[in-house]
Design a protein around this motif. Structure first.
Motif, mmCIF file in Angstrom:
data_model
loop_
_atom_site.group_PDB
_atom_site.id
_atom_site.type_symbol
_atom_site.label_atom_id
_atom_site.label_comp_id
_atom_site.label_asym_id
_atom_site.label_seq_id
_atom_site.Cartn_x
_atom_site.Cartn_y
_atom_site.Cartn_z
ATOM 1 N N GLY A 161 0.810 -1.233 -0.087
ATOM 2 C CA GLY A 161 -0.069 0.181 0.182
ATOM 3 C C GLY A 161 0.800 1.218 -0.147
ATOM 4 O O GLY A 161 0.259 2.632 0.127
ATOM 5 N N GLN A 162 2.204 1.269 -0.143
ATOM 6 C CA GLN A 162 3.002 2.242 0.007
ATOM 7 C C GLN A 162 3.796 2.754 -1.264
ATOM 8 O O GLN A 162 4.190 1.463 -1.952
ATOM 9 C CB GLN A 162 3.943 2.198 1.042
ATOM 10 N N LYS A 163 3.793 3.712 -1.655
ATOM 11 C CA LYS A 163 4.912 4.103 -2.706
ATOM 12 C C LYS A 163 6.091 4.996 -1.816
ATOM 13 O O LYS A 163 5.728 5.942 -1.013
ATOM 14 C CB LYS A 163 4.165 5.172 -3.632
ATOM 15 N N THR A 164 7.263 4.587 -2.016
ATOM 16 C CA THR A 164 8.204 5.065 -1.197
ATOM 17 C C THR A 164 9.532 5.614 -2.011
ATOM 18 O O THR A 164 9.861 5.255 -3.192
ATOM 19 C CB THR A 164 8.791 4.155 -0.066
ATOM 20 N N GLU A 165 10.478 6.603 -1.236
ATOM 21 C CA GLU A 165 11.377 7.028 -1.868
ATOM 22 C C GLU A 165 12.566 6.538 -0.844
ATOM 23 O O GLU A 165 12.498 6.636 0.345
ATOM 24 C CB GLU A 165 11.644 8.545 -1.867
ATOM 25 N N ILE A 166 13.551 5.843 -1.171
ATOM 26 C CA ILE A 166 14.733 5.254 -0.390
ATOM 27 C C ILE A 166 16.113 6.228 -0.310
ATOM 28 O O ILE A 166 16.295 6.357 -1.328
ATOM 29 C CB ILE A 166 14.747 3.846 -0.767
ATOM 30 N N THR A 167 16.472 6.740 0.927
ATOM 31 C CA THR A 167 17.611 7.414 0.830
ATOM 32 C C THR A 167 18.615 6.620 1.687
ATOM 33 O O THR A 167 18.506 5.568 2.471
ATOM 34 C CB THR A 167 17.290 9.059 1.490
ATOM 35 N N SER A 168 19.685 7.059 1.622
ATOM 36 C CA SER A 168 20.978 6.226 2.301
ATOM 37 C C SER A 168 21.117 6.502 3.776
ATOM 38 O O SER A 168 20.430 7.680 4.209
ATOM 39 C CB SER A 168 22.384 6.567 1.543
#
Length: 268
Positions: A161-168
């Motif tokens: 159910g999630q759209k995500t942005e992944i950072t370091s």
């Protein structure tokens, strides 16, 4: 009479154009999260896929024969009371590393069990037949099915159910140090794709379900039964993988069986 006929002709033509316009608007309004099955030419789209399992044997796969076999045209992963696992084990496609691709398959899992489809992964050499990387999660209870979980690395990158942005992680911090409660601290939700429980209700327990992965660049979309379950935009240049191995998992836990069939790959 000529004038009446001409007016009727114009009226019929106008109605026809309005109907065509309405159809085009309706087609264009289909939400993207309903999946790539709404391609403009489904026959051409399907023709681009190639089977990577022949339905007869495992000659194209690397695996532990204690846990993997072929039955009734499906790849079967099975754990019995006599063969309980100490570590997750995988069946690995021998076709080499894959970068941008679409993958379609059907799966079936027993009432108790945990599995997943592994992609853009490398080998975890400390354990035989082990992979490390992105996974389209599958579990019998449907708590996690459809989410993006990175095996032996950053853990959860998107819940269902999630759209995500992944950072370091910050400089000087290890991957393990940036994981909390089995999720990556650099997980940022940018959009809700739907209610997690309602999406889970679209998955049919005890029946065959379909998975469709669309992986291009740093974007990974997981569809189950034609509905978008999770979407990850991986901006973590320290840890992300842009190509790697494909495989399927049998997870540590109680006796279970998982089956995979109609496995098709399209390289983009």
């Amino acid at each position: 009479m000529k004038l009446n006929f001409f007016n009727k002709y114009l009226f019929v033509e106008a109605i026809g154009l309005l109907m065509l316009f309405g159809y085009l608007v309706d087609f264009a309004s289909i939400p993207e999260k309903q999946g790539p099955r709404y391609a403009k030419d489904p026959l051409l789209e399907e023709a681009d896929f190639e089977p990577i399992f022949n339905g007869k044997d495992l000659s194209d796969w690397e695996y532990d024969p204690v846990y993997w076999s072929v039955k009734d045209g499906a790849i079967v992963g099975e754990v019995t009371p006599e063969t309980l696992l100490k570590s997750n084990t995988f069946i690995i496609w021998k076709g080499g590393e894959v970068g941008d691709f679409e993958l379609k398959l059907d799966y079936w899992i027993t009432e108790v069990g945990n599995s997943g489809v592994q992609y853009r992964s490398d080998r975890f050499t400390e354990v035989p037949y082990a992979l490390r990387g992105y996974q389209a999660d599958i579990d019998a209870a449907n708590r996690y099915t459809g989410q993006n979980y990175e095996e032996r690395k950053r853990t959860t990158l998107a819940y269902r159910g999630q759209k995500t942005e992944i950072t370091s992680q910050p400089d000087g911090m290890t991957v393990r140090e940036y994981v909390e409660r089995n999720a990556w601290k650099g997980l940022h939700v940018t959009e809700e794709l739907g209610d997690r429980e309602e999406l889970g209700n679209l998955i049919k327990p005890g029946e065959w379900n379909s998975i469709h992965l669309v992986v291009k660049g740093n974007v990974m979309k997981h569809y189950v039964n034609g509905t978008l379950m999770s979407e990850v935009h991986d901006d973590d240049e320290k840890n992300r993988m842009l190509k790697g191995l494909l495989g399927m998992q049998v997870h540590v836990g109680p006796p279970m069986t998982v089956k995979f069939k109609d496995i098709q790959l399209k390289k983009l």
